[in-house]
Design a protein around this motif. Structure first.
Motif, PDB file in Angstrom:
ATOM      1  N   GLY A 170       3.054  22.502  16.104  1.00 14.39           N
ATOM      2  CA  GLY A 170       3.081  22.759  14.674  1.00 14.39           C
ATOM      3  C   GLY A 170       2.937  24.215  14.285  1.00 14.39           C
ATOM      4  N   PHE A 171       3.231  25.132  15.214  1.00 13.89           N
ATOM      5  CA  PHE A 171       3.094  26.557  14.930  1.00 13.89           C
ATOM      6  C   PHE A 171       4.442  27.253  15.045  1.00 13.89           C
ATOM      7  CE2 PHE A 171      -1.199  25.461  16.433  1.00 13.89           C
ATOM      8  CZ  PHE A 171      -1.959  25.948  15.373  1.00 13.89           C
ATOM      9  N   TYR A 172       4.672  28.214  14.143  1.00 11.73           N
ATOM     10  CA  TYR A 172       5.828  29.087  14.238  1.00 11.73           C
ATOM     11  C   TYR A 172       5.482  30.273  15.130  1.00 11.73           C
ATOM     12  CZ  TYR A 172       8.042  26.543  10.404  1.00 11.73           C
ATOM     13  OH  TYR A 172       8.620  25.567   9.637  1.00 11.73           O
ATOM     14  N   ILE A 207       0.474  23.573   6.616  1.00  7.56           N
ATOM     15  CA  ILE A 207       0.677  24.942   6.177  1.00  7.56           C
ATOM     16  C   ILE A 207      -0.623  25.698   6.448  1.00  7.56           C
ATOM     17  CG2 ILE A 207       2.348  24.261   4.421  1.00  7.56           C
ATOM     18  CD1 ILE A 207       0.126  24.726   2.343  1.00  7.56           C
ATOM     19  N   PRO A 208      -0.577  27.026   6.575  1.00  7.79           N
ATOM     20  CA  PRO A 208      -1.820  27.767   6.814  1.00  7.79           C
ATOM     21  C   PRO A 208      -2.845  27.469   5.722  1.00  7.79           C
ATOM     22  CG  PRO A 208       0.074  29.183   7.186  1.00  7.79           C
ATOM     23  CD  PRO A 208       0.608  27.904   6.588  1.00  7.79           C
ATOM     24  N   TYR A 209      -4.006  26.973   6.144  1.00  7.02           N
ATOM     25  CA  TYR A 209      -5.010  26.574   5.161  1.00  7.02           C
ATOM     26  C   TYR A 209      -6.341  27.285   5.382  1.00  7.02           C
ATOM     27  CZ  TYR A 209      -6.418  23.345   8.932  1.00  7.02           C
ATOM     28  OH  TYR A 209      -6.795  22.812  10.140  1.00  7.02           O
ATOM     29  N   ASP A 210      -6.303  28.420   6.073  1.00  8.42           N
ATOM     30  CA  ASP A 210      -7.520  29.194   6.307  1.00  8.42           C
ATOM     31  C   ASP A 210      -7.695  30.305   5.285  1.00  8.42           C
ATOM     32  OD1 ASP A 210      -5.299  30.578   7.211  1.00  8.42           O
ATOM     33  OD2 ASP A 210      -6.332  31.485   8.922  1.00  8.42           O
ATOM     34  N   GLY A 211      -6.905  30.257   4.209  1.00 12.11           N
ATOM     35  CA  GLY A 211      -6.986  31.285   3.183  1.00 12.11           C
ATOM     36  C   GLY A 211      -7.175  30.676   1.805  1.00 12.11           C
ATOM     37  N   PRO A 212      -6.882  31.453   0.763  1.00 13.97           N
ATOM     38  CA  PRO A 212      -7.092  30.969  -0.604  1.00 13.97           C
ATOM     39  C   PRO A 212      -6.331  29.686  -0.925  1.00 13.97           C
ATOM     40  CG  PRO A 212      -6.750  33.343  -0.593  1.00 13.97           C
ATOM     41  CD  PRO A 212      -6.473  32.866   0.796  1.00 13.97           C
ATOM     42  N   VAL A 213      -5.092  29.557  -0.441  1.00 13.69           N
ATOM     43  CA  VAL A 213      -4.326  28.346  -0.732  1.00 13.69           C
ATOM     44  C   VAL A 213      -4.992  27.127  -0.099  1.00 13.69           C
ATOM     45  CG1 VAL A 213      -2.121  27.159  -0.372  1.00 13.69           C
ATOM     46  CG2 VAL A 213      -2.153  29.550  -1.097  1.00 13.69           C
ATOM     47  N   GLY A 214      -5.530  27.303   1.093  1.00 12.07           N
ATOM     48  CA  GLY A 214      -6.272  26.219   1.723  1.00 12.07           C
ATOM     49  C   GLY A 214      -7.493  25.822   0.911  1.00 12.07           C
ATOM     50  N   GLN A 215      -8.172  26.806   0.341  1.00 10.34           N
ATOM     51  CA  GLN A 215      -9.328  26.512  -0.503  1.00 10.34           C
ATOM     52  C   GLN A 215      -8.917  25.721  -1.742  1.00 10.34           C
ATOM     53  OE1 GLN A 215     -11.033  30.361  -1.282  1.00 10.34           O
ATOM     54  NE2 GLN A 215     -11.472  30.770   0.874  1.00 10.34           N
ATOM     55  N   LEU A 216      -7.759  26.079  -2.302  1.00  7.68           N
ATOM     56  CA  LEU A 216      -7.252  25.349  -3.467  1.00  7.68           C
ATOM     57  C   LEU A 216      -6.971  23.895  -3.104  1.00  7.68           C
ATOM     58  CD1 LEU A 216      -4.580  26.586  -5.976  1.00  7.68           C
ATOM     59  CD2 LEU A 216      -4.364  24.337  -4.946  1.00  7.68           C
ATOM     60  N   LEU A 217      -6.294  23.684  -1.962  1.00  8.29           N
ATOM     61  CA  LEU A 217      -5.982  22.317  -1.540  1.00  8.29           C
ATOM     62  C   LEU A 217      -7.255  21.521  -1.269  1.00  8.29           C
ATOM     63  CD1 LEU A 217      -2.953  22.889   0.870  1.00  8.29           C
ATOM     64  CD2 LEU A 217      -2.907  22.047  -1.485  1.00  8.29           C
ATOM     65  N   ASP A 218      -8.249  22.168  -0.665  1.00  8.41           N
ATOM     66  CA  ASP A 218      -9.505  21.479  -0.384  1.00  8.41           C
ATOM     67  C   ASP A 218     -10.200  21.073  -1.679  1.00  8.41           C
ATOM     68  OD1 ASP A 218     -11.681  20.709   1.556  1.00  8.41           O
ATOM     69  OD2 ASP A 218     -12.777  22.168   0.356  1.00  8.41           O
ATOM     70  N   ALA A 219     -10.196  21.966  -2.651  1.00  8.61           N
ATOM     71  CA  ALA A 219     -10.824  21.654  -3.934  1.00  8.61           C
ATOM     72  C   ALA A 219     -10.100  20.499  -4.636  1.00  8.61           C
ATOM     73  CB  ALA A 219     -10.832  22.887  -4.833  1.00  8.61           C
ATOM     74  N   ALA A 220      -8.786  20.413  -4.394  1.00  3.32           N
ATOM     75  CA  ALA A 220      -7.994  19.345  -5.011  1.00  3.32           C
ATOM     76  C   ALA A 220      -7.995  18.065  -4.180  1.00  3.32           C
ATOM     77  CB  ALA A 220      -6.556  19.821  -5.200  1.00  3.32           C
ATOM     78  N   LEU A 254       6.263  12.335   4.987  1.00  2.33           N
ATOM     79  CA  LEU A 254       7.482  12.403   4.192  1.00  2.33           C
ATOM     80  C   LEU A 254       7.205  12.107   2.720  1.00  2.33           C
ATOM     81  CD1 LEU A 254      10.103  10.646   6.512  1.00  2.33           C
ATOM     82  CD2 LEU A 254      10.076  13.064   5.848  1.00  2.33           C
ATOM     83  N   THR A 255       6.170  11.331   2.456  1.00  2.00           N
ATOM     84  CA  THR A 255       5.860  10.960   1.074  1.00  2.00           C
ATOM     85  C   THR A 255       4.742  11.790   0.452  1.00  2.00           C
ATOM     86  OG1 THR A 255       4.337   9.221   1.818  1.00  2.00           O
ATOM     87  CG2 THR A 255       6.632   8.595   1.431  1.00  2.00           C
ATOM     88  N   ASP A 256       4.141  12.684   1.234  1.00  2.00           N
ATOM     89  CA  ASP A 256       3.090  13.534   0.671  1.00  2.00           C
ATOM     90  C   ASP A 256       3.184  14.958   1.212  1.00  2.00           C
ATOM     91  OD1 ASP A 256       2.207  12.980   3.235  1.00  2.00           O
ATOM     92  OD2 ASP A 256       0.109  12.684   2.666  1.00  2.00           O
ATOM     93  N   ASP A 257       4.389  15.466   1.270  1.00  2.00           N
ATOM     94  CA  ASP A 257       4.631  16.835   1.713  1.00  2.00           C
ATOM     95  C   ASP A 257       3.835  17.797   0.833  1.00  2.00           C
ATOM     96  OD1 ASP A 257       5.659  19.224   2.636  1.00  2.00           O
ATOM     97  OD2 ASP A 257       7.679  18.901   1.849  1.00  2.00           O
ATOM     98  N   ALA A 258       3.087  18.689   1.454  1.00  2.00           N
ATOM     99  CA  ALA A 258       2.225  19.614   0.705  1.00  2.00           C
ATOM    100  C   ALA A 258       3.005  20.508  -0.240  1.00  2.00           C
ATOM    101  CB  ALA A 258       1.416  20.475   1.678  1.00  2.00           C
ATOM    102  N   VAL A 259       4.304  20.699   0.016  1.00  2.00           N
ATOM    103  CA  VAL A 259       5.084  21.613  -0.823  1.00  2.00           C
ATOM    104  C   VAL A 259       6.190  20.883  -1.600  1.00  2.00           C
ATOM    105  CG1 VAL A 259       4.546  23.513   0.726  1.00  2.00           C
ATOM    106  CG2 VAL A 259       6.727  22.326   0.986  1.00  2.00           C
ATOM    107  N   PHE A 260       6.165  19.543  -1.596  1.00  2.00           N
ATOM    108  CA  PHE A 260       7.045  18.722  -2.432  1.00  2.00           C
ATOM    109  C   PHE A 260       8.536  18.924  -2.126  1.00  2.00           C
ATOM    110  CE2 PHE A 260       3.283  20.169  -4.822  1.00  2.00           C
ATOM    111  CZ  PHE A 260       2.638  18.957  -5.011  1.00  2.00           C
ATOM    112  N   ALA A 261       8.865  19.205  -0.857  1.00  2.00           N
ATOM    113  CA  ALA A 261      10.231  19.630  -0.518  1.00  2.00           C
ATOM    114  C   ALA A 261      11.141  18.520  -0.023  1.00  2.00           C
ATOM    115  CB  ALA A 261      10.170  20.731   0.541  1.00  2.00           C
ATOM    116  N   VAL A 262      10.622  17.318   0.213  1.00  2.00           N
ATOM    117  CA  VAL A 262      11.430  16.255   0.822  1.00  2.00           C
ATOM    118  C   VAL A 262      12.402  15.664  -0.203  1.00  2.00           C
ATOM    119  CG1 VAL A 262      11.407  14.027   1.988  1.00  2.00           C
ATOM    120  CG2 VAL A 262       9.626  15.712   2.479  1.00  2.00           C
ATOM    121  N   LYS A 263      13.661  15.536   0.214  1.00  2.00           N
ATOM    122  CA  LYS A 263      14.675  14.832  -0.566  1.00  2.00           C
ATOM    123  C   LYS A 263      15.314  13.799   0.347  1.00  2.00           C
ATOM    124  CE  LYS A 263      15.619  18.754  -3.600  1.00  2.00           C
ATOM    125  NZ  LYS A 263      16.642  19.671  -4.140  1.00  2.00           N
TER     126      LYS A 263
END
Length: 301
Positions: A170-172, A207-220, A254-263
């Motif tokens: 799961g890493f680039y 997705i990288p969650y060790d930064g501010p965006v990760g904190q946002l997701l954790d709070a949500a 596929l039904t809960d993509d963190a970035v809402f990109a699945v079609k």
């Protein structure tokens, strides 16, 4: 001592406050009236109106405003030449996909587009048709093929097909540090618009969650996970650039993509094969996967 307030007096305070708040908004909007371009005026005026309306709607407190400033500051400080935290923020707020949708090709025949993501790198190595972009990255071999077409069904030869994906952990490549380039590359479509390449079966990843965006997701209380996918960016003269993914059918998230990109149109069967000979004659001594997907570009008219 004063007597009880009349009804008019009780409403005067809130009404006056609303008028003062609206006056601030109007003054700021007016300050952009003479910008160098009309589009800049339009963008900034709308931004100010919506931003002020948000603050007024939620009755934003000073500590909340300070926390927001600190969050945005930390987001900027997290960005590097290999990590774009603001793109991640845009992704998890759905702004990226909203923008993709607004700017999507009007042609219903064209392949649907989706988010660019934060891990694209310029200067990927070129591979020949049927080459391997994996470059030793871990994962089960995967053969992907199809055609590049325009939205009339005509094949496009010489289209540049840019590819990138994560390994089976799961890493680039850019997440490992250094200058390695693995599981990314580009090729040019051949006769009849054909493209084909080897890589590895993609895996779901966070997705990288060790930064501010990760904190946002954790709070949500939201997951940072994305379903397994391969990125494509396809360019050809006379066509709109296509930025899309193909997703592995049956992949988790596929039904809960963190970035809402699945079609649904981008979900593809990655068929598992036993050891044996692949369509290009390659002999594999272990299981491998195969996917087929045509990339359809909208003509610029």
């Amino acid at each position: 001592m004063t007597g009880p307030e009349s009804g008019a007096e009780r409403t005067a305070g809130p009404a006056r406050r609303a008028a003062l708040e609206q006056a601030v908004t109007d003054e700021v909007v007016a300050s952009f009236a003479h910008a160098r371009t009309e589009r800049f005026t339009e963008l900034m005026s709308s931004l100010v109106r919506h931003l002020h309306a948000f603050a007024r709607d939620v009755r934003l407190t000073q500590p909340e405003w300070e926390a927001a400033i600190a969050f945005l500051t930390a987001t900027g400080q997290t960005c590097t030449d290999k990590r774009q935290e603001f793109i991640l923020l845009s992704d998890v707020l759905g702004l990226s996909m909203q923008t993709v949708g607004i700017n999507a090709a009007s042609s219903q025949a064209a392949t649907e587009s989706t988010v660019f993501g934060p891990f694209f790198v310029e200067g990927s190595p070129r591979i020949e048709l049927g080459g391997d972009i994996a470059e030793g990255v871990s994962g089960r071999p995967c053969y992907v093929s199809g055609r590049v077409l325009d939205d009339t069904g005509a094949p496009i030869s010489g289209a540049r097909v840019e590819l990138w994906e994560a390994d089976d952990e799961g890493f680039y490549d850019v997440q490992y540090g250094g200058d390695r380039m693995q599981a990314r590359g580009h090729l040019f479509s051949g006769d009849g618009g054909a493209y084909r390449f080897w890589s590895v079966l993609p895996a779901p990843y966070p997705i990288p969650y060790d930064g501010p965006v990760g904190q946002l997701l954790d709070a949500a209380n939201r997951s940072p996970m994305r379903p397994a996918h391969i990125h494509f960016m396809v360019k050809a003269p006379g066509c709109r650039t296509l930025i899309t993914h193909i997703f592995v059918a049956g992949s988790p998230h596929l039904t809960d993509d963190a970035v809402f990109a699945v079609k649904p149109s981008l979900v593809v069967d990655f068929v598992e094969h036993p050891p044996g000979t692949a369509p290009d004659g390659r002999v594999l001594d272990g299981p491998w996967h195969e996917a087929s997907f045509d990339l359809v570009l909208a003509r610029t008219r």
